[in-house]
Write an enzyme that holds these catalytic residues in place. Sequence first.
Site, mmCIF file in Angstrom:
data_model
loop_
_atom_site.group_PDB
_atom_site.id
_atom_site.type_symbol
_atom_site.label_atom_id
_atom_site.label_comp_id
_atom_site.label_asym_id
_atom_site.label_seq_id
_atom_site.Cartn_x
_atom_site.Cartn_y
_atom_site.Cartn_z
ATOM 1 N N GLY A 49 0.991 -0.862 -0.112
ATOM 2 C CA GLY A 49 0.122 -0.058 -0.105
ATOM 3 C C GLY A 49 0.678 1.293 0.397
ATOM 4 O O GLY A 49 1.607 0.966 -0.789
ATOM 5 N N SER A 50 0.368 1.987 0.652
ATOM 6 C CA SER A 50 0.632 3.618 0.751
ATOM 7 C C SER A 50 2.604 3.661 1.424
ATOM 8 O O SER A 50 3.470 4.595 0.949
ATOM 9 C CB SER A 50 0.117 4.450 0.854
ATOM 10 O OG SER A 50 -0.747 4.869 0.649
ATOM 11 N N THR A 51 2.799 2.662 1.853
ATOM 12 C CA THR A 51 4.016 2.578 2.545
ATOM 13 C C THR A 51 5.475 2.200 1.446
ATOM 14 O O THR A 51 6.327 3.373 1.800
ATOM 15 C CB THR A 51 4.580 1.463 3.267
ATOM 16 O OG1 THR A 51 4.185 0.156 2.569
ATOM 17 C CG2 THR A 51 3.260 1.858 4.627
ATOM 18 N N PHE A 52 4.052 1.657 0.020
ATOM 19 C CA PHE A 52 5.626 1.750 -0.825
ATOM 20 C C PHE A 52 5.498 3.463 -1.099
ATOM 21 O O PHE A 52 7.144 3.610 -2.177
ATOM 22 C CB PHE A 52 4.740 1.152 -1.838
ATOM 23 C CG PHE A 52 6.105 0.759 -3.136
ATOM 24 C CD1 PHE A 52 6.494 -0.220 -2.853
ATOM 25 C CD2 PHE A 52 5.925 1.168 -4.150
ATOM 26 C CE1 PHE A 52 7.698 -0.665 -3.730
ATOM 27 C CE2 PHE A 52 6.305 0.888 -5.441
ATOM 28 C CZ PHE A 52 7.311 -0.232 -4.860
ATOM 29 N N LYS A 53 5.248 4.195 -1.240
ATOM 30 C CA LYS A 53 5.220 5.943 -1.693
ATOM 31 C C LYS A 53 6.199 6.763 -1.371
ATOM 32 O O LYS A 53 7.205 6.834 -1.913
ATOM 33 C CB LYS A 53 3.805 6.644 -1.000
ATOM 34 C CG LYS A 53 2.740 6.589 -1.734
ATOM 35 C CD LYS A 53 1.257 6.733 -0.998
ATOM 36 C CE LYS A 53 -0.027 7.005 -2.042
ATOM 37 N NZ LYS A 53 -0.761 7.235 -0.955
#
Length: 502
Positions: A231-235
């Site tokens: 999810g957004s941790t990959f941002k």
Amino acid sequence: MARIRPRGNGPQGLPGISVTGRRAGTFCLLLIAALCVQATRVQVFEARRLDHNSANQRLTVERYSQPRGNILVGADTVTGSARTGGRYDYKRTYTDGPLYAAVTGFASQGYGNTQLEGIEDDLLTGADSRLAGWAVWDAVSRGQNPGGDVYTTLDRAAQEAAMRGLGSQKGAVAAIEPATGRILALASTPSYDPGSFAGSSSADQTAWNRLQSDADQPMLNRALRQTYPPGSTFKVVTAAAALASGVVTDVDAPTAAPYPYVLPGTTTPLVNDTTACDRPGLSLDTAMVSSCNSVLGYLGVQTGQDGVVAMAEGFGFNDARLDMPVRPARSNVDTTMDQSQVALSSIGQFDTAATPLVMAMVAAGIANNGTVMRPQLVDKLTRSDDTVVRRMKPAIYRQAITPEVAGQVQRLMTDVVDNGTGRGARIGGAVVGGKTGTAQHGVDNSGTPYAWFISWAKPAGSDAVPPVAVAVVIADSDATDVTGGALAAPIARSVMQAVLGR
């Protein structure tokens, strides 16, 4: 008087050997030679195969004829051995077995061994050649060396905080010391007691069968062996790639990201979870603080597949041999995607999937100024008298980004905690950087979302590399607010507090 003639034609009048006798002697010599050949074949060329034949119980009996070496956390042993009174003299025991099961694994007389119990089995059983004393005497006596010990890198306080924070939820925690790669905590829930099936009795078999049939899969190591869409941790990875490639040069400057952002080649807009993201031209800092899908998806496409993939691989993605020494599952980011898939991958969806260990490496690499250290679970190996057989040294895994880019991403992550979705990780008297993530999955995204948080922390005013980086994933929870900020961030905070307060 008649002369007596010697029988046969032997020299100097000795009795001769008949033809039959010579044949018998030759046959006996051939038998002896055949026996020598057969003995050599069995004892030399077939020895290993026969030693490991499932019908050969000698090695198994020998394996359990003495106490097994121990696994330690700090100066404390978390394993032991107990007399059985049965065919096998000793079996493995565990202190706080469920607390450390994700690290120790199990050593069972009936079901083999896993994790450190498996990787370091030769050392723990005394079979490792490095434990030998005088080699000649060992060969003659065939004596068994006492088992050696395995010292882990774990921090007891961090491990306890991780397990306490996870509680009854399905999830995992991985915590790393960024400057060295030492693993401080590795937790997976629900857990199990590896001592419950360490022996070979019917009770051990019952315990094993119960664990195998448990729908919650307590023996699945979710920290190492399970991958989840991050999810957004990959941002964090996408932001680093955009900065490293020059697509973004100033984290506070407006970007060219449109709103709405329609996935390339489709008519589908990339939606956001908050209206704070619903306007064009947002800066990278604002996009990270509010976790804007549209901005980071757009920046991922502008950076390009190769840039995003290369950055992810710098942190440990797509590496199937990331041994530490236990081998985790391979974290994945696709290398052949169209632009719409690149956009989705850039926000941690599509086929992107990661273990908590690799996401902890992402946070640790950012905290360590762009240098990703190889994760390390073992500190040293020793003989039973505590003399060191091998001491592990920190090793650089990859230089993922420059210190300058790392500093910019550190700023983004601290702003997320100070002003954005990561407020639940704030620690008084400390600088904390983090990123939340809530990953959809299942058919038509019908599954309970995965709640993620990755972070690092250091004492306020310190210029040193942060002493701890953490990744937390909650895979299933009964909570009504299933988000990374609500569920995972407080757990990360407690682990970081445990390390900072040590």
